[in-house]
Design an enzyme around this catalytic site. Structure first.
Site, PDB file in Angstrom:
ATOM      1  N   ASP A  13       0.851  -1.111   0.197  1.00 50.58           N
ATOM      2  CA  ASP A  13       0.038   0.195  -0.169  1.00 50.58           C
ATOM      3  C   ASP A  13       0.475   1.149  -0.073  1.00 50.58           C
ATOM      4  O   ASP A  13       0.451   2.256   0.713  1.00 50.58           O
ATOM      5  CB  ASP A  13      -0.957   0.107   1.162  1.00 50.58           C
ATOM      6  CG  ASP A  13      -1.802  -1.195   1.457  1.00 50.58           C
ATOM      7  OD1 ASP A  13      -2.205  -1.629   0.321  1.00 50.58           O
ATOM      8  OD2 ASP A  13      -1.914  -1.760   2.479  1.00 50.58           O
ATOM      9  N   GLU A  14       1.955   1.042  -0.635  1.00 45.94           N
ATOM     10  CA  GLU A  14       2.813   2.238  -0.426  1.00 45.94           C
ATOM     11  C   GLU A  14       2.473   3.609  -1.676  1.00 45.94           C
ATOM     12  O   GLU A  14       2.791   4.531  -1.739  1.00 45.94           O
ATOM     13  CB  GLU A  14       4.358   1.997  -0.768  1.00 45.94           C
ATOM     14  CG  GLU A  14       4.923   1.147   0.352  1.00 45.94           C
ATOM     15  CD  GLU A  14       4.731  -0.471  -0.049  1.00 45.94           C
ATOM     16  OE1 GLU A  14       4.234  -0.755  -0.883  1.00 45.94           O
ATOM     17  OE2 GLU A  14       5.261  -1.065   0.786  1.00 45.94           O
ATOM     18  N   LYS A  16       2.230   2.259  -5.067  1.00 41.68           N
ATOM     19  CA  LYS A  16       3.032   1.453  -6.472  1.00 41.68           C
ATOM     20  C   LYS A  16       2.037   1.927  -7.529  1.00 41.68           C
ATOM     21  O   LYS A  16       2.915   2.386  -8.528  1.00 41.68           O
ATOM     22  CB  LYS A  16       3.220   0.235  -6.126  1.00 41.68           C
ATOM     23  CG  LYS A  16       3.960  -0.401  -4.867  1.00 41.68           C
ATOM     24  CD  LYS A  16       4.267  -1.640  -4.818  1.00 41.68           C
ATOM     25  CE  LYS A  16       2.923  -2.551  -4.399  1.00 41.68           C
ATOM     26  NZ  LYS A  16       2.591  -2.396  -3.004  1.00 41.68           N
ATOM     27  N   LYS A  18       0.283   4.308  -8.102  1.00 47.19           N
ATOM     28  CA  LYS A  18       0.448   5.760  -8.722  1.00 47.19           C
ATOM     29  C   LYS A  18       1.537   6.081  -9.473  1.00 47.19           C
ATOM     30  O   LYS A  18       1.456   6.643 -10.363  1.00 47.19           O
ATOM     31  CB  LYS A  18       0.268   6.702  -7.446  1.00 47.19           C
ATOM     32  CG  LYS A  18      -0.075   8.007  -7.739  1.00 47.19           C
ATOM     33  CD  LYS A  18       0.056   9.013  -6.665  1.00 47.19           C
ATOM     34  CE  LYS A  18      -0.050  10.439  -7.231  1.00 47.19           C
ATOM     35  NZ  LYS A  18       0.206  11.726  -6.537  1.00 47.19           N
ATOM     36  N   GLY A  40      -4.058  -4.502  -4.216  1.00 46.47           N
ATOM     37  CA  GLY A  40      -5.282  -3.693  -4.112  1.00 46.47           C
ATOM     38  C   GLY A  40      -5.896  -3.477  -5.450  1.00 46.47           C
ATOM     39  O   GLY A  40      -6.921  -2.774  -5.483  1.00 46.47           O
ATOM     40  N   HIS A  41      -5.383  -3.663  -6.517  1.00 45.39           N
ATOM     41  CA  HIS A  41      -5.854  -3.204  -8.018  1.00 45.39           C
ATOM     42  C   HIS A  41      -5.639  -4.360  -8.772  1.00 45.39           C
ATOM     43  O   HIS A  41      -4.679  -4.098  -9.776  1.00 45.39           O
ATOM     44  CB  HIS A  41      -5.259  -1.847  -8.283  1.00 45.39           C
ATOM     45  CG  HIS A  41      -3.770  -1.906  -8.060  1.00 45.39           C
ATOM     46  ND1 HIS A  41      -3.161  -1.686  -6.975  1.00 45.39           N
ATOM     47  CD2 HIS A  41      -2.946  -1.966  -9.247  1.00 45.39           C
ATOM     48  CE1 HIS A  41      -1.817  -1.875  -7.485  1.00 45.39           C
ATOM     49  NE2 HIS A  41      -1.766  -2.034  -8.893  1.00 45.39           N
ATOM     50  N   THR A  69      -5.592 -11.805   3.227  1.00 47.39           N
ATOM     51  CA  THR A  69      -6.608 -11.085   2.540  1.00 47.39           C
ATOM     52  C   THR A  69      -7.749 -12.236   1.839  1.00 47.39           C
ATOM     53  O   THR A  69      -8.822 -11.651   1.326  1.00 47.39           O
ATOM     54  CB  THR A  69      -6.300 -10.425   1.227  1.00 47.39           C
ATOM     55  OG1 THR A  69      -5.377 -11.379   0.357  1.00 47.39           O
ATOM     56  CG2 THR A  69      -5.012  -9.341   1.638  1.00 47.39           C
ATOM     57  N   GLN A 164       2.403  -6.088  -3.344  1.00 47.44           N
ATOM     58  CA  GLN A 164       2.729  -6.272  -2.025  1.00 47.44           C
ATOM     59  C   GLN A 164       4.107  -5.728  -1.835  1.00 47.44           C
ATOM     60  O   GLN A 164       4.392  -4.419  -2.297  1.00 47.44           O
ATOM     61  CB  GLN A 164       2.919  -7.654  -1.302  1.00 47.44           C
ATOM     62  CG  GLN A 164       1.487  -8.145  -1.254  1.00 47.44           C
ATOM     63  CD  GLN A 164       1.001  -9.000  -2.487  1.00 47.44           C
ATOM     64  OE1 GLN A 164       1.727  -9.539  -3.286  1.00 47.44           O
ATOM     65  NE2 GLN A 164      -0.123  -8.554  -2.833  1.00 47.44           N
ATOM     66  N   THR A 179       3.402 -12.283   2.626  1.00 48.13           N
ATOM     67  CA  THR A 179       2.337 -13.149   1.591  1.00 48.13           C
ATOM     68  C   THR A 179       3.195 -14.201   0.932  1.00 48.13           C
ATOM     69  O   THR A 179       4.213 -14.743   1.507  1.00 48.13           O
ATOM     70  CB  THR A 179       2.157 -12.021   0.508  1.00 48.13           C
ATOM     71  OG1 THR A 179       1.313 -12.825  -0.388  1.00 48.13           O
ATOM     72  CG2 THR A 179       3.275 -11.575  -0.244  1.00 48.13           C
ATOM     73  N   THR A 241      -9.616  -5.091   1.453  1.00 55.98           N
ATOM     74  CA  THR A 241     -10.638  -5.665   2.512  1.00 55.98           C
ATOM     75  C   THR A 241     -11.088  -4.442   3.405  1.00 55.98           C
ATOM     76  O   THR A 241     -11.927  -4.940   4.086  1.00 55.98           O
ATOM     77  CB  THR A 241      -9.738  -6.682   3.224  1.00 55.98           C
ATOM     78  OG1 THR A 241      -8.520  -5.992   3.870  1.00 55.98           O
ATOM     79  CG2 THR A 241      -9.160  -7.806   2.748  1.00 55.98           C
ATOM     80  N   ARG A 245      -5.729   0.264   8.597  1.00 51.99           N
ATOM     81  CA  ARG A 245      -4.500  -0.345   8.560  1.00 51.99           C
ATOM     82  C   ARG A 245      -3.793   0.453   9.971  1.00 51.99           C
ATOM     83  O   ARG A 245      -4.204   1.468  10.437  1.00 51.99           O
ATOM     84  CB  ARG A 245      -3.784   0.715   7.371  1.00 51.99           C
ATOM     85  CG  ARG A 245      -4.218   0.101   6.031  1.00 51.99           C
ATOM     86  CD  ARG A 245      -3.386   0.765   4.919  1.00 51.99           C
ATOM     87  NE  ARG A 245      -4.175   0.219   3.585  1.00 51.99           N
ATOM     88  CZ  ARG A 245      -4.289   1.012   2.302  1.00 51.99           C
ATOM     89  NH1 ARG A 245      -3.922   2.418   2.538  1.00 51.99           N
ATOM     90  NH2 ARG A 245      -4.848   0.399   1.421  1.00 51.99           N
ATOM     91  N   ASP A 273       2.291  14.605   2.069  1.00 55.53           N
ATOM     92  CA  ASP A 273       1.474  15.619   2.350  1.00 55.53           C
ATOM     93  C   ASP A 273       0.510  15.377   3.846  1.00 55.53           C
ATOM     94  O   ASP A 273       0.153  16.299   4.472  1.00 55.53           O
ATOM     95  CB  ASP A 273       0.247  15.940   1.244  1.00 55.53           C
ATOM     96  CG  ASP A 273      -0.037  14.609   0.919  1.00 55.53           C
ATOM     97  OD1 ASP A 273       0.603  13.759   0.525  1.00 55.53           O
ATOM     98  OD2 ASP A 273      -1.527  14.484   0.890  1.00 55.53           O
TER      99      ASP A 273
HETATM  100  P1  IMO Z   1      -0.717  -4.102  -2.432  1.00 49.57           P
HETATM  101  O1  IMO Z   1      -0.201  -4.627  -3.648  1.00 49.57           O
HETATM  102  C1  IMO Z   1      -0.930  -4.634   1.934  1.00 49.57           C
HETATM  103  C2  IMO Z   1      -0.989  -8.686   3.628  1.00 49.57           C
HETATM  104  C3  IMO Z   1      -2.145  -9.216   4.269  1.00 49.57           C
HETATM  105  C4  IMO Z   1      -1.492 -10.324   5.162  1.00 49.57           C
HETATM  106  C5  IMO Z   1      -0.310 -11.003   4.453  1.00 49.57           C
HETATM  107  C6  IMO Z   1      -0.694 -12.334   3.821  1.00 49.57           C
HETATM  108  O2  IMO Z   1      -1.923  -3.305  -2.289  1.00 49.57           O
HETATM  109  O3  IMO Z   1       0.361  -3.494  -1.792  1.00 49.57           O
HETATM  110  P2  IMO Z   1      -1.883 -12.945   1.580  1.00 49.57           P
HETATM  111  O4  IMO Z   1      -3.570 -12.797   1.404  1.00 49.57           O
HETATM  112  O5  IMO Z   1      -1.316 -12.237   0.685  1.00 49.57           O
HETATM  113  O6  IMO Z   1      -1.690 -14.204   2.013  1.00 49.57           O
HETATM  114  O7  IMO Z   1      -1.930 -12.060   3.155  1.00 49.57           O
HETATM  115  O8  IMO Z   1       0.028 -10.198   3.333  1.00 49.57           O
HETATM  116  N1  IMO Z   1      -1.099  -8.280   2.160  1.00 49.57           N
HETATM  117  C7  IMO Z   1      -1.123  -6.938   2.003  1.00 49.57           C
HETATM  118  N2  IMO Z   1      -1.089  -5.874   2.647  1.00 49.57           N
HETATM  119  N3  IMO Z   1      -1.229  -4.583   0.755  1.00 49.57           N
HETATM  120  C8  IMO Z   1      -1.225  -5.809  -0.187  1.00 49.57           C
HETATM  121  O9  IMO Z   1      -1.063  -5.341  -1.443  1.00 49.57           O
HETATM  122  C9  IMO Z   1      -1.211  -6.908   0.308  1.00 49.57           C
HETATM  123  N4  IMO Z   1      -1.161  -8.222  -0.054  1.00 49.57           N
HETATM  124  C10 IMO Z   1      -1.326  -9.011   1.063  1.00 49.57           C
HETATM  125  O10 IMO Z   1      -2.862  -8.249   4.857  1.00 49.57           O
HETATM  126  O11 IMO Z   1      -1.007  -9.593   6.295  1.00 49.57           O
HETATM  127 MG    MG Z   2      -3.077  -3.102  -0.591  1.00 49.23          MG
END
Ligand code: IMO
Ligand code: MG
Length: 369
Positions: A13-14, A16, A18, A40-41, A69, A164, A179, A241, A245, A273
């Site tokens: 969720d940094e 990426k 964008k 997320g997308h 997730t 991730q 993950t 989900t 956070r 910001d």
């Molecule tokens: P983006 O691409 C944030 C976290 C889950 C959990 C752990 C394992 O948006 O950055 P999983 O379903 O992958 O087996 O869950 O990883 N997690 C994420 N946290 N952003 C994500 O994706 C994530 N994808 C998995 O919350 O702690």
């Molecule tokens: Mg995410």
């Protein structure tokens, strides 16, 4: 050679997406090389029994749960590594699909029934559903290894987009609270079949602070009003989900670990910001144990992280609204100092600073090629 890799340096969720958006305008290809719809997308291509297994396991784990997730990511990667996984290309070959699916459904039904005391799946229903998937997406299943490597050889611009982040990497993150894939730049090689020598611009994305969803250690977590403030201003709720956070200060020890493993050569800082209006901004520069012994490196022993505390450096904040800044010199002195402190600690130059959610709200400090 014009290749870019965009990876997350924290717990996901940094922002990426964008950065991918900015770079994709000049890219011929955008390639996702790991993960699934836990990010997320993404598109939906659910495997039913993986999702059920993920869900039942998390339910049964009680306090020990990972906080996944529930998209079936872990069970799907398990199948891959235990060599019974169904691959995209199998959808184009109904007989191969049938043989593999029969074995999988048989195995999974034993687990559903005997381990979790849940209903079993009907083979014909799942098989027919997957034959339909094959018809719908079959024309999009290509020999991506040849396509991508040919494109690089022809000097096309190829952007690899990680899902991730490094601290959720199955090998280098806070195992087992991770993950099941390799969100690192190295994951491009194993995931997309592209050699390391073809990767040029390695772009690491970090927030100006830190967030985490799901369970697992988070040394700089703020369990107080300041954490609440970051969550409210930064709208820190999970994209997949909807979970709130966990929020905290920037952890430079973990960030350095992430930059080293990824070999980052361009740094992106997002959501600067959100920190406007904090009198003091803290950054973690080391960890310390009960005896005040300090550590400058991350540890592979996740259990140990719970016994460590962050050593903070306090920096002066700023109050100005920075959301319309277009160059570094538009930023208040203290915001510039904050960014400089990060760059000096990590020995990596900034490429981009995001100062708002809009696609144009960026400070771009240099051109990438
Ligand atoms: P983006 O691409 C944030 C976290 C889950 C959990 C752990 C394992 O948006 O950055 P999983 O379903 O992958 O087996 O869950 O990883 N997690 C994420 N946290 N952003 C994500 O994706 C994530 N994808 C998995 O919350 O702690
Ligand atoms: Mg995410």
């Amino acid at each position: 050679m014009s290749t870019y890799v965009v990876v997350g340096l924290q717990y996901g969720d940094e922002g990426k997406g964008k950065i991918t958006d900015v770079l994709s305008a000049k890219s011929d290809y955008v390639v996702r090389y790991q993960g699934g719809n836990n990010a997320g997308h993404t598109v939906h291509a659910d495997f039913p029994y993986h999702i059920l297994l993920d869900t039942y396991r998390e339910e049964a784990a009680g306090n020990g749960k990972i906080g996944t997730t529930k998209r079936g990511i872990g069970p799907c990667y398990e199948d891959k590594f235990s060599r019974c996984g169904i691959r995209a290309i199998d959808l184009l070959h109904p007989e191969i699909l049938k043989t593999k699916l029969e074995k999988n459904i048989k195995d999974k039904n034993i687990q559903f029934e005997k381990v979790f005391n849940k209903p079993t799946l009907d083979f014909d229903t799942v098989y027919n559903q997957y034959l339909e998937f094959g018809k719908t997406i079959g024309h999009r299943i290509i020999d991506s290894v040849t396509e991508i490597n040919d494109a690089i050889a022809k000097d096309k611009t190829v952007l690899f987009e990680g899902a991730q982040a490094l601290m959720l990497d199955v090998d280098f993150g806070t195992y087992p609270f991770v993950t099941s894939s390799s969100p690192s730049t190295g994951g491009v090689c194993s995931g997309a079949g592209v050699p390391p020598t073809s990767l040029k611009n390695l772009i690491g994305v970090t927030k100006a602070y830190c967030t985490r969803v799901g369970n697992g250690p988070f040394l700089t977590e703020l369990d107080d009003a300041q954490g609440e403030k970051i969550r409210a201003i930064g709208h820190e709720f999970g994209a997949t989900t909807g979970r709130p956070r966990r929020c905290g200060w920037l952890d430079l020890v973990a960030l350095k670990h992430a930059c080293t493993i990824n070999g980052i050569n361009h740094l992106v800082v997002t959501k600067l910001d959100v920190l406007s209006g904090f009198e003091t901004i803290k950054v973690c520069t080391a960890y310390k144990d009960k005896n005040e012994t300090q550590y400058s490196h991350h540890t592979a022993l996740t259990e140990e992280l719970y016994d460590l505390e962050p050593v903070y450096k306090s920096l002066d904040g700023w109050t100005e609204d920075i959301s319309s800044a277009t160059k570094l010199s538009d930023l208040p002195q203290n915001a510039q100092k904050y960014l400089q402190f990060m760059q000096d600690f990590l020995s990596i130059d900034l490429y981009l600073v995001s100062v708002g959610p809009d696609r144009a709200q960026n400070i771009i400090t240099k051109e990438l090629f």
